[in-house]
Design an enzyme around this catalytic site. Structure first.
Site, short mmCIF file in Angstrom:
data_model
loop_
_atom_site.label_atom_id
_atom_site.label_comp_id
_atom_site.label_asym_id
_atom_site.label_seq_id
_atom_site.Cartn_x
_atom_site.Cartn_y
_atom_site.Cartn_z
CB SER A 27 0.62 -10.59 -2.24
OG SER A 27 0.30 -9.43 -1.54
NE ARG A 31 -2.89 -12.71 -5.14
CZ ARG A 31 -3.06 -11.82 -4.17
NH1 ARG A 31 -2.44 -11.97 -3.01
NH2 ARG A 31 -3.87 -10.78 -4.33
CG ASP A 329 0.35 -3.19 1.91
OD1 ASP A 329 -0.72 -2.68 2.29
OD2 ASP A 329 0.42 -4.32 1.39
C1 S3P Z 1 -3.06 -7.45 -0.90
C2 S3P Z 1 -3.70 -6.37 -1.42
C3 S3P Z 1 -3.72 -5.06 -0.74
C4 S3P Z 1 -2.65 -4.95 0.33
C5 S3P Z 1 -2.58 -6.18 1.18
C6 S3P Z 1 -2.28 -7.41 0.33
C7 S3P Z 1 -3.15 -8.73 -1.65
O1 S3P Z 1 -4.98 -4.90 -0.13
O2 S3P Z 1 -2.87 -3.83 1.14
O3 S3P Z 1 -1.57 -6.05 2.16
O4 S3P Z 1 -2.36 -9.65 -1.36
O5 S3P Z 1 -3.98 -8.82 -2.54
P1 S3P Z 1 -6.25 -4.36 -0.98
O6 S3P Z 1 -6.45 -5.27 -2.09
O7 S3P Z 1 -7.41 -4.39 -0.04
O8 S3P Z 1 -5.87 -2.97 -1.38
#
Ligand code: S3P
Length: 452
Positions: A27, A31, A329
């Site tokens: 994540s 970003r 996750d």
């Molecule tokens: C993520 C948010 C989550 C997660 C994904 C990564 C992110 O999804 O399941 O693996 O980096 O913002 P959602 O925002 O759809 O719940």
């Protein structure tokens, strides 16, 4: 070296031992690249995840005009250097943008593209083309961007962005950091305040990094836990250094292996423990796991620590549904762990799992049942009856992982501690988030092998 598609995890007799580092947080990696691409001047990123998902985001940002280079300082210590285009500075991409398997890449970049006067076409692999995108199209349309999507609001999607969007206040209909981040990214190039209201807070890496790059982000919590996030548009983002912590969602796999293989003792250094990500640890501790934290520190707003995990007996619990966003996750690996615990583990309030890289509830139920575990499927979750020791592994079963890296890794970890070897299909998808997974587990004493 490509990752073998079919892999077999063998039960190991001796405990796993050693000290490891897991790849950078996925994540935060997406970003870090995106915000660096929105600065004029050079940002450097240390510890970026070298996985396919993040590489797809890097390719898309290059198409928008950012200069992104990987300085290979002899492998593990690669530094990424990004020279960006500035907020409002995206160029027309000139080709279709293929985000591969990455929902985060697709949804965040749809938000970014919406706020620029360029037309972009997004697509992805067969898994990503099934995933719901209307959840970002709706607020981004409210802000003034236009979309042409495949039936059901799916990829491929053409987005016709605008240089001046209308800031909105948007209440998230589902707890999703991706929707929040898409709206905030669009709000970057909108004059005034763009606000997102979260009835249940989700991972806040976007907020931390926006501040790190110099944007004004205000966060207020109501007494009932509702969170209001407000971004002042058109900031001048300034180039930064970003250090990406180890991904707690990747750490979950060696943590599980260390808990399940008797005699194990594993240290994982530098794991990101953002409270909106790390609820798996609370859940495992509720189940009786011994996980020690040391060397706790905060870096660039993100809490980090080293984890020491020792094998030990676990008991089934009811996972509090309100924890779901902070471990969303981790349910696949938790379902695998639950098969080894004593008693039932009940996981509810996780209907979102049905629209991840695969229908994760369905994939875990099918795989566990095929192996011989007693599992009940619910609309919004699953209940696993644990074996209080090595879980069954019916011979001849080949686990289908439906293009989902986390399903693949969950069943490989299961196989390390099961009654017999487990064969897992579709393991090439592990490259999206955890390149080097099998080697890292094998270096601890595991036995995951490619099969012809
Ligand atoms: C993520 C948010 C989550 C997660 C994904 C990564 C992110 O999804 O399941 O693996 O980096 O913002 P959602 O925002 O759809 O719940």
């Amino acid at each position: 070296m490509p990752i073998p598609s079919v892999q077999i995890a063998h039960p190991v007799a001796a405990g796993l031992r050693g000290t490891i580092v897991v790849p950078g947080d996925k994540s935060i990696s997406h970003r870090a690249l995106i915000f660096s691409a929105l600065c004029v001047g050079e940002s450097t990123i240390h510890g970026l995840l070298d996985g396919e998902d993040v590489l797809a985001t890097a390719r898309a940002l290059r198409a928008y005009g950012a200069d992104i280079r990987r300085d290979d300082n002899g492998g593990d210590n690669a530094v990424w250097r990004v020279n960006g285009v500035g907020v409002g500075g995206l160029m027309p991409p000139g080709d279709i943008l293929d985000l591969g398997n990455s929902g985060t890449g697709a949804r965040l970049l749809l938000g970014l593209a919406a706020g620029h006067g360029v037309t972009s076409v997004f697509t992805g692999d067969a898994s990503l083309r099934q995933r719901p995108m209307q959840r970002v199209i709706t607020p981004l349309t409210d802000m003034g961007a236009r979309f042409e999507a495949a039936p059901g609001g799916r990829l491929p999607i053409t987005v016709i962005g605008r240089n001046t969007l209308t800031p909105i206040e948007y209440r998230l209909p589902v707890a999703s950091a991706q929707i929040k981040s898409a709206v905030l990214l669009a709000g970057l190039n909108a004059p005034g305040q763009t606000s997102v209201i979260e009835p249940r807070p989700t991972r806040d890496h976007t907020e931390h990094l926006l501040r790190h790059f110099g944007a004004e982000v205000m966060v207020d919590d109501d007494a009932d836990g509702t969170r209001h996030i407000s971004l002042t548009g058109r900031p001048e983002l300034r180039p930064q250094t970003v250090r990406v912590p180890g991904d707690p969602s990747s750490a979950a796999f060696p943590i599980a292996a260390a808990l399940l293989v008797p005699g194990s003792e594993v240290t994982i250094r530098g794991v990101g423990l953002n409270p909106l990500r790390a609820a798996l640890l609370d859940t495992l501790r509720d189940m009786g796991a011994v996980i020690e934290e040391s060397n706790a520190r905060t870096d660039q707003g993100e809490p980090i620590a080293d984890l020491l995990v020792r094998a030990g007996p676990l008991r089934g619990i009811e996972v509090p549904p309100e924890r779901a966003p902070a471990m969303i996750d981790e349910y696949p690996i938790l379902a695998a762990i639950a098969a080894f615990a004593t008693g039932r583990t009940v996981m509810r309030g996780i209907a979102e799992l049905r629209v991840k890289e695969s229908d994760r509830i369905g994939a875990m139920v099918n795989g566990l049942q095929a192996l011989g575990v007693d599992v009940e499927e619910l609309d919004d979750g699953l209940i696993v009856q644990g074996h209080g020791g090595p879980a069954p592994a019916r011979q001849g079963v080949r686990i289908e992982t439906e293009m989902d890296h986390r399903i693949a890794m969950s069943f490989l970890i299961y196989g390390l501690a099961a009654q017999a070897p487990v064969t897992v299909m579709g393991c090439e998808m592990i490259a999206t988030s955890f390149p080097g997974f099998a080697d890292l587990i094998n270096n601890l004493g595991g036995r995951i092998e490619g099969s012809e």
